[in-house]
Design an enzyme around this catalytic site. Structure first.
Site, short mmCIF file in Angstrom:
data_model
loop_
_atom_site.label_atom_id
_atom_site.label_comp_id
_atom_site.label_asym_id
_atom_site.label_seq_id
_atom_site.Cartn_x
_atom_site.Cartn_y
_atom_site.Cartn_z
N SER A 13 0.71 -1.12 -0.13
CA SER A 13 -0.08 0.29 -0.07
C SER A 13 0.70 1.12 -0.09
O SER A 13 2.09 1.31 0.99
CB SER A 13 -1.02 -0.17 1.43
OG SER A 13 -1.16 1.41 1.50
N HIS A 38 -0.80 -0.93 -4.17
CA HIS A 38 -2.45 -0.81 -3.88
C HIS A 38 -2.85 0.98 -3.65
O HIS A 38 -1.74 1.11 -2.99
CB HIS A 38 -2.50 -1.69 -2.65
CG HIS A 38 -3.59 -1.50 -1.29
ND1 HIS A 38 -4.81 -2.13 -2.13
CD2 HIS A 38 -3.83 -0.88 -0.59
CE1 HIS A 38 -6.02 -1.68 -1.53
NE2 HIS A 38 -5.64 -0.90 -0.09
N ASP A 40 -4.64 3.94 -1.32
CA ASP A 40 -5.57 4.11 -0.85
C ASP A 40 -6.14 5.60 -1.09
O ASP A 40 -5.28 6.20 -0.22
CB ASP A 40 -5.25 3.95 0.39
CG ASP A 40 -4.96 2.68 0.78
OD1 ASP A 40 -6.23 1.96 0.88
OD2 ASP A 40 -3.96 2.21 1.24
N MET A 42 -8.88 8.11 0.13
CA MET A 42 -9.52 9.23 1.11
C MET A 42 -10.22 10.19 1.25
O MET A 42 -9.26 11.15 0.38
CB MET A 42 -8.64 8.53 2.15
CG MET A 42 -8.15 7.33 2.54
SD MET A 42 -6.57 7.37 4.29
CE MET A 42 -6.18 5.24 3.98
N HIS A 71 -8.62 1.35 -3.59
CA HIS A 71 -9.17 0.94 -2.65
C HIS A 71 -10.09 2.33 -2.27
O HIS A 71 -9.43 3.24 -1.68
CB HIS A 71 -8.34 0.43 -1.65
CG HIS A 71 -9.25 0.23 -0.61
ND1 HIS A 71 -8.10 0.26 1.16
CD2 HIS A 71 -10.80 0.58 -0.30
CE1 HIS A 71 -9.41 -0.34 1.47
NE2 HIS A 71 -10.52 0.27 1.47
N MET A 73 -11.95 5.10 -0.75
CA MET A 73 -12.74 4.95 0.42
C MET A 73 -13.23 6.50 0.62
O MET A 73 -12.88 7.59 1.18
CB MET A 73 -11.20 5.07 2.11
CG MET A 73 -11.46 3.79 2.13
SD MET A 73 -9.45 3.62 3.32
CE MET A 73 -8.11 3.67 1.57
N MET A 142 -11.46 -6.01 5.10
CA MET A 142 -10.99 -5.00 6.33
C MET A 142 -10.31 -5.87 7.40
O MET A 142 -11.55 -5.80 8.23
CB MET A 142 -11.30 -3.58 6.43
CG MET A 142 -11.52 -2.49 4.97
SD MET A 142 -10.51 -2.19 4.10
CE MET A 142 -8.99 -1.47 5.77
N PHE A 148 -7.21 4.19 7.95
CA PHE A 148 -5.34 5.25 8.87
C PHE A 148 -3.78 3.73 8.11
O PHE A 148 -4.78 2.36 8.64
CB PHE A 148 -4.85 5.19 9.98
CG PHE A 148 -5.55 6.65 10.02
CD1 PHE A 148 -5.42 7.85 10.29
CD2 PHE A 148 -6.96 6.73 10.33
CE1 PHE A 148 -5.88 8.95 10.15
CE2 PHE A 148 -8.03 7.83 11.12
CZ PHE A 148 -6.92 8.96 10.46
N GLY A 149 -2.88 3.98 7.66
CA GLY A 149 -2.40 2.62 7.69
C GLY A 149 -2.08 3.16 9.56
O GLY A 149 -1.95 3.04 10.53
N GLY A 150 -0.79 1.70 9.29
CA GLY A 150 -0.12 1.34 10.35
C GLY A 150 -0.85 0.67 12.30
O GLY A 150 -0.24 0.63 12.85
N ASP A 180 -6.98 -6.00 4.27
CA ASP A 180 -6.03 -4.99 4.57
C ASP A 180 -6.18 -4.88 5.41
O ASP A 180 -7.02 -4.41 6.44
CB ASP A 180 -7.08 -4.20 3.14
CG ASP A 180 -5.96 -3.26 2.90
OD1 ASP A 180 -4.66 -2.61 3.91
OD2 ASP A 180 -6.67 -2.22 2.29
N GLY A 181 -4.99 -4.78 6.28
CA GLY A 181 -4.82 -4.07 7.41
C GLY A 181 -4.31 -4.56 8.87
O GLY A 181 -4.73 -5.86 9.19
N GLY A 182 -3.06 -4.02 9.39
CA GLY A 182 -2.10 -4.77 10.25
C GLY A 182 -1.41 -5.85 9.18
O GLY A 182 -0.83 -6.98 10.72
C1 DX5 Z 1 -6.68 1.21 5.99
C2 DX5 Z 1 -5.49 1.11 4.48
C3 DX5 Z 1 -5.10 0.19 3.87
C4 DX5 Z 1 -3.63 0.48 4.83
C5 DX5 Z 1 -2.85 -0.53 6.12
O1 DX5 Z 1 -8.17 1.98 5.67
O2 DX5 Z 1 -6.97 0.44 3.52
O3 DX5 Z 1 -4.11 -0.05 3.30
O4 DX5 Z 1 -2.78 1.87 3.55
O5 DX5 Z 1 -1.77 0.08 6.30
P1 DX5 Z 1 -1.35 -1.52 6.98
O6 DX5 Z 1 -0.23 -2.29 6.19
O7 DX5 Z 1 0.45 -0.33 7.72
O8 DX5 Z 1 -2.25 -1.59 8.20
ZN ZN Z 2 -6.54 -0.06 1.46
#
Ligand code: DX5
Ligand code: ZN
Length: 221
Positions: A13, A38, A40, A42, A71, A73, A142, A148-150, A180-182
């Site tokens: 991502s 990927h 994102d 937003m 993706h 959002m 999800m 948010f990432g991380g 997707d996520g974590g």
């Molecule tokens: C969150 C995004 C993810 C995000 C994942 O809303 O859809 O794609 O970038 O980030 P990590 O891998 O750090 O959880």
């Molecule tokens: Zn995503």
């Protein structure tokens, strides 16, 4: 199909990349063995964060051959599908929670020759997409709340991944099952065992020093 028999797609991502060096980051991730990029998108409305839009996709499109896995959002969705298709998206996934007519949105994406994806928030049940699975090329679970990432992986989503694996196998046509996520080397094995074939990872890849090693660490041994 047994989980180990599937080839796992790794989609880093871009959200976790260095935004001051996007072109270099994309080249580096392609050289490191990523399967898809990927992206994102937003809007600060459907999710409480703002990232980038079609202009950034179009600028990067000429610098990589990687499929663009977009993706969305955003809310509304339909008004922006054409712009992302024109900007070079290959896959366009959206949240059915963000629109009143997700079936129509899938038709729209497919009419533009793009692969269409449905994204399920952590609280959204797998059955909610049963009657439009015939139009989906990708189902994305999800495993964090989007925006948010991380964030920390939600193990509560594992049975949902398994349920969707059953629905997809019963559908009898190719549909990617993405998470997707974590996603990290610690969480990926359970996700793959539950039936996912596509892993999206931001921090675990772009946050690493060696992108190739980080991608390899997500693949099954
Ligand atoms: C969150 C995004 C993810 C995000 C994942 O809303 O859809 O794609 O970038 O980030 P990590 O891998 O750090 O959880
Ligand atoms: Zn995503």
């Amino acid at each position: 199909m047994a989980p180990h028999a599937r080839r796992i797609i790794i989609a880093p991502s871009l959200l976790a990349a260095d935004f001051g060096r996007l072109r270099d980051e994309v080249a580096a991730i392609e050289a490191a063995g990523a399967d898809w990029l990927h992206l994102d998108v937003m809007d600060g409305h459907f999710v409480p964060n703002i990232s980038f839009g079609p202009v950034v996709l179009a600028a990067l499109r000429k610098h990589t051959k990687l499929p663009f896995d977009v993706h969305l959002m955003i809310e509304p969705v339909d008004a922006y599908i054409q712009a992302f298709a024109d900007a070079g998206a290959d896959n366009i996934s959206f949240h059915p929670e963000a629109g009143r007519h997700p079936h129509r949105t899938l038709q729209l994406i497919r009419s533009l020759g793009k692969k269409a994806g449905l994204v399920l928030n952590p609280a959204t049940p797998p059955e909610s997409i049963a009657w439009m699975l015939d139009l989906a090329d990708i189902v994305l679970v999800m495993s964090v709340n989007p925006g948010f990432g991380g964030q920390k992986f939600l193990p509560s989503q594992l049975p949902k991944i398994a349920a969707l694996r059953g629905m997809i196998d019963a559908a009898g046509r190719p549909i990617a099952l993405a998470v997707d996520g974590g996603i990290t080397p610690a969480t990926a094995p359970a996700v793959i065992a539950a039936g996912a074939d596509t892993l999206i990872a931001g921090t675990a890849v772009f946050g690493a020093l060696d992108y190739a090693a980080a991608i390899a660490a997500l693949r099954p041994a």
